[in-house]
Design an enzyme around this catalytic site. Structure first.
Site, PDB file in Angstrom:
ATOM      1  N   SER A  95      46.776  66.531  48.537  1.00  0.00           N
ATOM      2  CA  SER A  95      47.797  67.580  48.446  1.00  0.00           C
ATOM      3  C   SER A  95      47.173  68.957  48.726  1.00  0.00           C
ATOM      4  O   SER A  95      46.525  69.123  49.763  1.00  0.00           O
ATOM      5  CB  SER A  95      48.478  67.488  47.082  1.00  0.00           C
ATOM      6  OG  SER A  95      49.704  68.154  47.121  1.00  0.00           O
ATOM      7  N   HIS A 118      54.493  60.838  47.061  1.00  0.00           N
ATOM      8  CA  HIS A 118      53.391  61.792  46.909  1.00  0.00           C
ATOM      9  C   HIS A 118      52.604  61.422  45.646  1.00  0.00           C
ATOM     10  O   HIS A 118      53.209  61.135  44.620  1.00  0.00           O
ATOM     11  CB  HIS A 118      53.984  63.205  46.799  1.00  0.00           C
ATOM     12  CG  HIS A 118      52.981  64.284  47.066  1.00  0.00           C
ATOM     13  ND1 HIS A 118      52.506  64.548  48.326  1.00  0.00           N
ATOM     14  CD2 HIS A 118      52.356  65.164  46.247  1.00  0.00           C
ATOM     15  CE1 HIS A 118      51.632  65.548  48.260  1.00  0.00           C
ATOM     16  NE2 HIS A 118      51.523  65.944  47.009  1.00  0.00           N
ATOM     17  N   ASP A 168      57.231  60.739  51.124  1.00  0.00           N
ATOM     18  CA  ASP A 168      56.725  62.076  50.806  1.00  0.00           C
ATOM     19  C   ASP A 168      57.378  63.084  51.752  1.00  0.00           C
ATOM     20  O   ASP A 168      57.281  62.948  52.975  1.00  0.00           O
ATOM     21  CB  ASP A 168      55.198  62.064  50.985  1.00  0.00           C
ATOM     22  CG  ASP A 168      54.531  63.389  50.638  1.00  0.00           C
ATOM     23  OD1 ASP A 168      55.247  64.356  50.312  1.00  0.00           O
ATOM     24  OD2 ASP A 168      53.289  63.440  50.705  1.00  0.00           O
TER      25      ASP A 168
END
Ligand SMILES: *[C@@H]1O[C@H](CO)[C@@H](O)[C@H](O)[C@H]1NC(C)=O
Length: 339
Positions: free
Chosen positions: A171, A302, A272
């Site tokens: 991320s 995610h 995601d």
């Protein structure tokens, strides 16, 4: 072709964890783009390092720069090995504003990487936004690389082969790994060589709203409201999401054609919201002649990799191991040709 689910099928433990994190983030984010740290810290459980060996590893927290409390958590396998292990420098996710190297989720994840690759893992506790905005996070990441490079006389990294260094991040940490890789490519290290980069569902974006951002707006953890907030808290005042560190191949992008960029693997989840930006990232690297591979998990949300309960998480670990082994070997071969 695998059927793509419209809503994720998750065990209750994962659902509960995601609800708790989402609640903690949403209640700590203020509308004036500050974070209620007192509240967040209450909700973020941070286990101590494993100073005594436990299940084949030990860990310790190492301060590199006391002036701004920069430190990393170092994970070292304790099982006897004859050869030195690759070193993986990891940047945790959390939108640049949340989590730490000692947060339970990342402590568990780094322990797993250390045992299963195996590798020496350095989990960087970079400064967080909005108290510390861009480029503090990239500065901290690069400073840790320089610290490792300069530590050859200490025994901190004696089990590691600094010539086989991998950058990794998930991320926001994937975004940091990308920018630290660019800085590292322009620097002469004495011992350290970055041979690979693992961009795990990296956080990139832009002003445009992509198809996946619109279609997957009800998926867990990532939504446009949260990502817009994170960018705003991270970027210099007055910037928009076409800032070159966000939209890395967008209208204001800095050209990396001449950058000696490490071989990169990009992990993407089909559930995601950020996947369109991540696929563009992969394509952008390829177009500029960089060595890149894309791995898509069609049913993954995610942060899927962090939950050992999910089958995809085990497949993910295998892919990471394959990538690290392949690129560590290339490095050995090129060493022997020089000799
Ligand atoms: C933001 O809001 C919080 C809570 O309402 C307040 O305590 C803080 O001073 C504000 N910060 C700024 C920079 O406006």
């Amino acid at each position: 072709m695998a059927k793509i689910q419209s809503s994720p099928d998750l065990p209750w433990t994962v659902r509960l964890f995601i609800s708790a994190v989402s609640f903690a983030v949403d209640t700590s984010c203020r509308s004036n783009f500050t974070v209620n740290r007192r509240l967040w810290n209450l909700l973020d459980y941070k286990p101590s390092p494993l100073t005594k060996p436990h299940r084949n590893l030990k860990s310790s927290d190492v301060v590199t720069d006391p002036s701004h409390n920069l430190w990393f958590r170092l994970y070292t396998p304790t099982a006897a090995t004859t050869k030195k292990l690759p070193i993986l420098v990891f940047f945790h996710g959390g939108g640049f504003a949340f989590m730490s190297a000692s947060s339970k989720l990342y402590d568990d994840f780094c322990q797993r990487l250390t045992r299963e690759l195996p590798a020496v893992v350095v989990s960087v506790n970079y400064r967080l936004s909005p108290e510390h905005r861009y480029p503090c996070q990239y500065d901290d990441g690069f400073d840790v690389l320089k610290f490792i490079d300069g530590s050859s006389s200490s025994c901190l990294f004696e089990g590691a082969n600094l010539g086989q260094c991998f950058l990794a991040g998930d991320s926001a940490g994937g975004n940091i790994a990308h920018h630290v890789a660019i800085r590292a490519s322009g620097h002469e290290f004495r011992h350290l060589k970055v041979v690979g980069m693992l961009a795990i569902q990296p956080f990139f974006g832009g002003e445009e709203r992509t198809e996946s951002e619109t279609r997957l707006k009800n998926m867990p953890l990532v939504n446009m409201e949260r990502t817009d907030w994170m960018w705003k808290a991270f970027l210099p005042e007055g910037s928009d999401r076409d800032h070159p560190v966000v939209n890395v191949f967008g209208p204001n992008a800095v050209d990396i054609l001449g950058v000696d960029f490490p071989a990169t693997i990009v992990f993407v989840g089909g559930l995601d919201q950020l996947q369109d930006w991540q696929k563009r990232y992969y394509e952008g690297l390829k177009k500029r002649g960089k060595q890149a591979e894309l791995v898509v998990f069609p049913n993954a949300i995610h942060t899927f990799y962090a939950y050992p309960e999910l089958d995809d998480s085990s497949v993910f670990i295998h892919r990471v191991r394959d990538f690290v082994q392949a690129h560590a070997i290339i490095q050995c071969n090129s060493n022997s040709t020089i000799i």
